[in-house]
Design a protein around this motif. Structure first.
Motif, PDB file in Angstrom:
ATOM      1  N   ARG A 144       1.096  -1.659  -0.079  1.00 18.05           N
ATOM      2  CA  ARG A 144       0.105   0.505   0.054  1.00 18.05           C
ATOM      3  C   ARG A 144       0.838   1.416   0.156  1.00 18.05           C
ATOM      4  O   ARG A 144       1.746   1.167   0.401  1.00 18.05           O
ATOM      5  CB  ARG A 144      -0.676   0.252   0.699  1.00 18.05           C
ATOM      6  N   ARG A 145       0.043   1.554  -0.392  1.00 13.69           N
ATOM      7  CA  ARG A 145       0.749   3.633  -0.823  1.00 13.69           C
ATOM      8  C   ARG A 145       0.436   5.003  -0.598  1.00 13.69           C
ATOM      9  O   ARG A 145      -0.874   4.699  -0.925  1.00 13.69           O
ATOM     10  CB  ARG A 145       1.763   4.064  -2.500  1.00 13.69           C
ATOM     11  N   ARG A 146       0.298   5.694  -0.061  1.00 17.42           N
ATOM     12  CA  ARG A 146      -0.385   7.184  -0.123  1.00 17.42           C
ATOM     13  C   ARG A 146       1.440   7.919  -0.427  1.00 17.42           C
ATOM     14  O   ARG A 146       2.085   8.387  -0.175  1.00 17.42           O
ATOM     15  CB  ARG A 146      -0.270   7.294   1.829  1.00 17.42           C
TER      16      ARG A 146
ATOM     17  N   LEU B 207       0.111  12.389  -0.711  1.00 20.99           N
ATOM     18  CA  LEU B 207      -0.249  13.670  -0.833  1.00 20.99           C
ATOM     19  C   LEU B 207       0.230  14.317  -1.338  1.00 20.99           C
ATOM     20  O   LEU B 207       1.401  15.484  -1.346  1.00 20.99           O
ATOM     21  CB  LEU B 207      -0.292  13.751   0.742  1.00 20.99           C
TER      22      LEU B 207
ATOM     23  N   GLU C 276      -5.077  13.680  -2.878  1.00 22.33           N
ATOM     24  CA  GLU C 276      -3.961  12.373  -2.173  1.00 22.33           C
ATOM     25  C   GLU C 276      -4.541  10.892  -2.577  1.00 22.33           C
ATOM     26  O   GLU C 276      -6.071  10.984  -3.471  1.00 22.33           O
ATOM     27  CB  GLU C 276      -5.173  12.689  -0.453  1.00 22.33           C
ATOM     28  N   TYR C 277      -3.704  10.271  -3.143  1.00 18.06           N
ATOM     29  CA  TYR C 277      -4.241   8.851  -3.396  1.00 18.06           C
ATOM     30  C   TYR C 277      -3.393   8.283  -3.028  1.00 18.06           C
ATOM     31  O   TYR C 277      -2.322   7.494  -2.127  1.00 18.06           O
ATOM     32  CB  TYR C 277      -3.445   8.680  -4.829  1.00 18.06           C
ATOM     33  N   LEU C 278      -4.360   7.468  -3.028  1.00 19.50           N
ATOM     34  CA  LEU C 278      -4.443   5.913  -1.187  1.00 19.50           C
ATOM     35  C   LEU C 278      -4.814   4.317  -2.712  1.00 19.50           C
ATOM     36  O   LEU C 278      -5.463   4.058  -3.085  1.00 19.50           O
ATOM     37  CB  LEU C 278      -5.492   5.920  -0.730  1.00 19.50           C
TER      38      LEU C 278
ATOM     39  N   GLN D 126      -7.466   1.796  -6.173  1.00 22.96           N
ATOM     40  CA  GLN D 126      -6.064   3.104  -5.970  1.00 22.96           C
ATOM     41  C   GLN D 126      -8.158   4.318  -6.078  1.00 22.96           C
ATOM     42  O   GLN D 126      -9.172   4.536  -6.598  1.00 22.96           O
ATOM     43  CB  GLN D 126      -5.837   3.517  -7.038  1.00 22.96           C
TER      44      GLN D 126
ATOM     45  N   ILE E 215      -3.058   6.367   8.656  1.00 22.24           N
ATOM     46  CA  ILE E 215      -3.620   6.570   7.004  1.00 22.24           C
ATOM     47  C   ILE E 215      -3.412   5.673   5.741  1.00 22.24           C
ATOM     48  O   ILE E 215      -3.857   6.758   4.907  1.00 22.24           O
ATOM     49  CB  ILE E 215      -1.295   7.814   6.442  1.00 22.24           C
ATOM     50  N   PHE E 216      -3.653   4.812   5.962  1.00 24.69           N
ATOM     51  CA  PHE E 216      -3.544   4.004   5.032  1.00 24.69           C
ATOM     52  C   PHE E 216      -5.427   3.635   5.227  1.00 24.69           C
ATOM     53  O   PHE E 216      -5.785   2.749   4.626  1.00 24.69           O
ATOM     54  CB  PHE E 216      -2.728   2.488   5.456  1.00 24.69           C
TER      55      PHE E 216
END
Length: 194
Positions: A55-57, A59, A73-75, A83, A182-183
């Protein structure tokens, strides 16, 4: 015979000095900039990356010099193949299918290209550059990593032609995730099955 043996030993000694791909940290946070060659645009963002849970965030950093621009913001949650794209101003959320989660690591089939030093004296460190080609011989990726810590420094992702390549620069990297929350997908976003 002795000459052939000496040449063979020299070849082994040279080959033994070629670095093996290092292992990047499993979780890290930092800042980055991405230059989109097609759009001619440079974006700065904060990034939190968790390789173990895939997983990746990302901002985007709000820039006062671009009035009227929306920031997101991309999660990315690989387990869900999704995504989540959250507008930082309106908090609206768009969901996209994301079948490919690219790890920030040296691919197993990458080839060592070069080693060099950035900085001077006590303020220096060694960098290793790697590249990856597909079967046709076309270059698809170049990555540079700190030799001692294996954190990413730069990468270039080559697409079909140079106009849509992306160059990423990573900096201010720290190991670990300061806030695992944050995830968590924001409540504004529809979840699988909704």
């Amino acid at each position: 015979m002795i000459r052939a043996l000496a040449i063979a030993l020299c070849a082994v000694a040279v080959y033994a000095q070629i670095p093996l791909p290092c292992k990047t940290p499993d979780a890290w946070e930092g800042r980055a900039s991405a230059y989109d060659h097609e759009a001619g645009q440079n974006n700065r963002f904060r990034i939190s990356y968790d390789a173990l849970n895939r997983r990746r965030r990302i901002l985007e950093e709000i820039d006062a010099f671009t009035p009227g621009r929306e920031f997101f913001e991309y999660l990315e949650i690989a387990e869900e193949h999704r995504q989540y794209i959250i507008n930082q101003q309106s908090r609206s959320c768009e969901v996209r299918e994301d079948q490919f989660f690219r790890l920030y690591e040296i691919p197993s089939n990458a080839t060592f290209d070069d080693a060099y030093t950035i900085g001077t004296g006590d303020e220096s460190f060694e960098v290793h550059r790697w590249y990856e080609r597909i079967a046709s011989g076309r270059l698809t990726w170049i990555g540079e990593f700190a030799a001692h810590t294996c954190v990413p420094i730069n990468e270039v992702i080559f697409r079909t032609n140079i106009t849509n390549d992306i160059t990423n620069h990573f900096y201010d990297i720290t190991e670990g995730i300061s806030d695992p929350n944050i995830f968590i997908v924001p409540s504004e976003c529809p979840r699988p099955g909704q």
